[in-house]
Structure formats: structure tokens, C-alpha cells
Write a protein that holds these residues in place. Sequence first.
Motif, PDB file in Angstrom:
ATOM      1  N   ASN A 199     -26.045  64.825   8.621  1.00 30.85           N
ATOM      2  CA  ASN A 199     -25.628  66.226   8.681  1.00 30.85           C
ATOM      3  C   ASN A 199     -26.385  66.982   9.769  1.00 30.85           C
ATOM      4  O   ASN A 199     -26.910  68.077   9.553  1.00 30.85           O
ATOM      5  N   ILE A 200     -26.450  66.390  10.942  1.00 27.06           N
ATOM      6  CA  ILE A 200     -27.109  67.004  12.096  1.00 27.06           C
ATOM      7  C   ILE A 200     -26.030  67.584  13.002  1.00 27.06           C
ATOM      8  O   ILE A 200     -24.943  67.018  13.132  1.00 27.06           O
ATOM      9  N   LYS A 201     -26.309  68.727  13.619  1.00 23.29           N
ATOM     10  CA  LYS A 201     -25.284  69.439  14.371  1.00 23.29           C
ATOM     11  C   LYS A 201     -25.534  69.525  15.871  1.00 23.29           C
ATOM     12  O   LYS A 201     -24.699  70.044  16.609  1.00 23.29           O
ATOM     13  N   SER A 202     -26.687  69.061  16.359  1.00 24.71           N
ATOM     14  CA  SER A 202     -26.996  69.257  17.773  1.00 24.71           C
ATOM     15  C   SER A 202     -27.992  68.212  18.256  1.00 24.71           C
ATOM     16  O   SER A 202     -28.640  67.520  17.458  1.00 24.71           O
ATOM     17  N   LYS A 203     -28.143  68.133  19.579  1.00 26.95           N
ATOM     18  CA  LYS A 203     -29.134  67.234  20.160  1.00 26.95           C
ATOM     19  C   LYS A 203     -30.545  67.653  19.747  1.00 26.95           C
ATOM     20  O   LYS A 203     -31.404  66.807  19.467  1.00 26.95           O
ATOM     21  N   VAL A 204     -30.785  68.963  19.691  1.00 28.83           N
ATOM     22  CA  VAL A 204     -32.083  69.454  19.216  1.00 28.83           C
ATOM     23  C   VAL A 204     -32.329  68.978  17.794  1.00 28.83           C
ATOM     24  O   VAL A 204     -33.438  68.564  17.435  1.00 28.83           O
ATOM     25  N   GLY A 205     -31.276  69.025  16.975  1.00 25.78           N
ATOM     26  CA  GLY A 205     -31.408  68.550  15.606  1.00 25.78           C
ATOM     27  C   GLY A 205     -31.805  67.086  15.532  1.00 25.78           C
ATOM     28  O   GLY A 205     -32.595  66.674  14.662  1.00 25.78           O
ATOM     29  N   LEU A 206     -31.295  66.263  16.454  1.00 26.00           N
ATOM     30  CA  LEU A 206     -31.676  64.859  16.495  1.00 26.00           C
ATOM     31  C   LEU A 206     -33.162  64.691  16.817  1.00 26.00           C
ATOM     32  O   LEU A 206     -33.848  63.846  16.233  1.00 26.00           O
ATOM     33  N   VAL A 207     -33.654  65.499  17.761  1.00 26.70           N
ATOM     34  CA  VAL A 207     -35.076  65.435  18.123  1.00 26.70           C
ATOM     35  C   VAL A 207     -35.934  65.801  16.915  1.00 26.70           C
ATOM     36  O   VAL A 207     -36.923  65.129  16.592  1.00 26.70           O
ATOM     37  N   LEU A 208     -35.568  66.881  16.224  1.00 27.55           N
ATOM     38  CA  LEU A 208     -36.344  67.318  15.071  1.00 27.55           C
ATOM     39  C   LEU A 208     -36.266  66.305  13.933  1.00 27.55           C
ATOM     40  O   LEU A 208     -37.239  66.088  13.215  1.00 27.55           O
ATOM     41  N   PHE A 209     -35.111  65.691  13.770  1.00 19.70           N
ATOM     42  CA  PHE A 209     -34.936  64.644  12.771  1.00 19.70           C
ATOM     43  C   PHE A 209     -35.877  63.476  13.053  1.00 19.70           C
ATOM     44  O   PHE A 209     -36.560  62.966  12.152  1.00 19.70           O
TER      45      PHE A 209
END
Length: 220
Positions: A199-209
Amino acid sequence: MQKITIGLVDDHKIVRQGLKELLEKMGNYKVVAEYDNAPAFLLSCNQDEKPSVLIVDYSMPGMNGVELIQEIEKLEIEYKILLLTQHFDDKIIDTAYHYGARGFLHKNCSAADLKFAIDSIAATGYANVIEILQRVRKFDVNSLEEKKNHSILLTAREHEFLKLVCDERELTYDQMADIMNVSVKSIEAYRSALFDKYNIKSKVGLVLFSYKYKLTEPFL
């Protein structure tokens, strides 16, 4: 020194004028585009020069700043967005980061704070880094098991893709495809798989994940 280009999205003309004058007096900035609402930006962004940093107001009629960030995430062009808000609401800030905002500032911030945020985003991709990491790194007793589960669920190719997403060079999807020796469509498939799984919505979200669960360099 090459100037940092800025785009402004704010429904108050006097605010845009004030920001433009302030930024250009500080020296190394040039405002290249102004929009008085979110739909105006969405209609024009593909034709206008892409700024280094896009400063977006939160409180706008019709479509607020966070809703605009969600729409921008659907575009093929990636923007580094600094959200300006009078509302230090956790839900607003968390949603903005979830959809790809690179930082936020309160509208009562100083000129020095604004300069620091813009310079940080232009240089490293993010402002408010410590706060972002504090928000996402909320480990509990299940964290190690969660990390184990996420690592198991990632395929080798997805893990390789995630590592490139977290690369400090901020690689484009075309560059990732070249490095992995696959098509851009394959890269998009890896991205979509991770978005759907977690449930990630962005490239930034992938980094934070990746940071939260210590899945790739430089977070291991």
C-alpha cells in the motif's frame, strides 16, 4: 552558480508575489512558474519548465495541496514538492509524505527556514529528514518479524529495484532499466508490485519503507 528554479502553487497572488520577491532577493533562486490553484498547475505542468522545487500551499479551494500531491503522483514527471501549511495536523503531514512530498514548512517559518528547506530538497531530495524518519520508524515488538516477512515477500528483482530506488543518485526509471538490463515496463511492473503489496503510493514511500524495515543500503 546555476540558480535553483522554483514553482509556486498558491491561490493568493500577494503570497506568491511575496515569496517570489523573498526568494529572488536571497540570491540563488529563480521563480519560473506560478499557479493560482491546483487544476491550473495540472493543466500547464507538461508545457511549462519543470522547476527544481515546487512549493505548494495546503489550503486552496477546490483541491488542497495534499490532493494535488496525490494527483501529481499519477503524472509521469516527478516533482520535488515542499508543502506550506498553517495546519500542523499529523494526518495531513503523514498523507503528504505517503504520496511523495519531500518536505513541509509552517507558513510562519522564517526566511532562513525556507532557504534551508529548499536547499536541502534541491541537494539531497528531502527536507525535514529527521522528522520524516521519526514518523516512519515506529518500531514495536513485531518489527523484526515484519522485516523478516517483507524480506521474504520481495523477489530478487524487486529487491534489486528497491535498492536502486534508494540510491542517493536518485536514478530515473530509464536509468534503473539500463542498470538491471530490463525494459522500463519491467521496472514499472516491479514498482506496481511493491505498491500493491505494501500500500505504497510513491517513490518516496518506497524509500521510507526500505528505511523502516532496513531492507536495502544505505539503511542496513
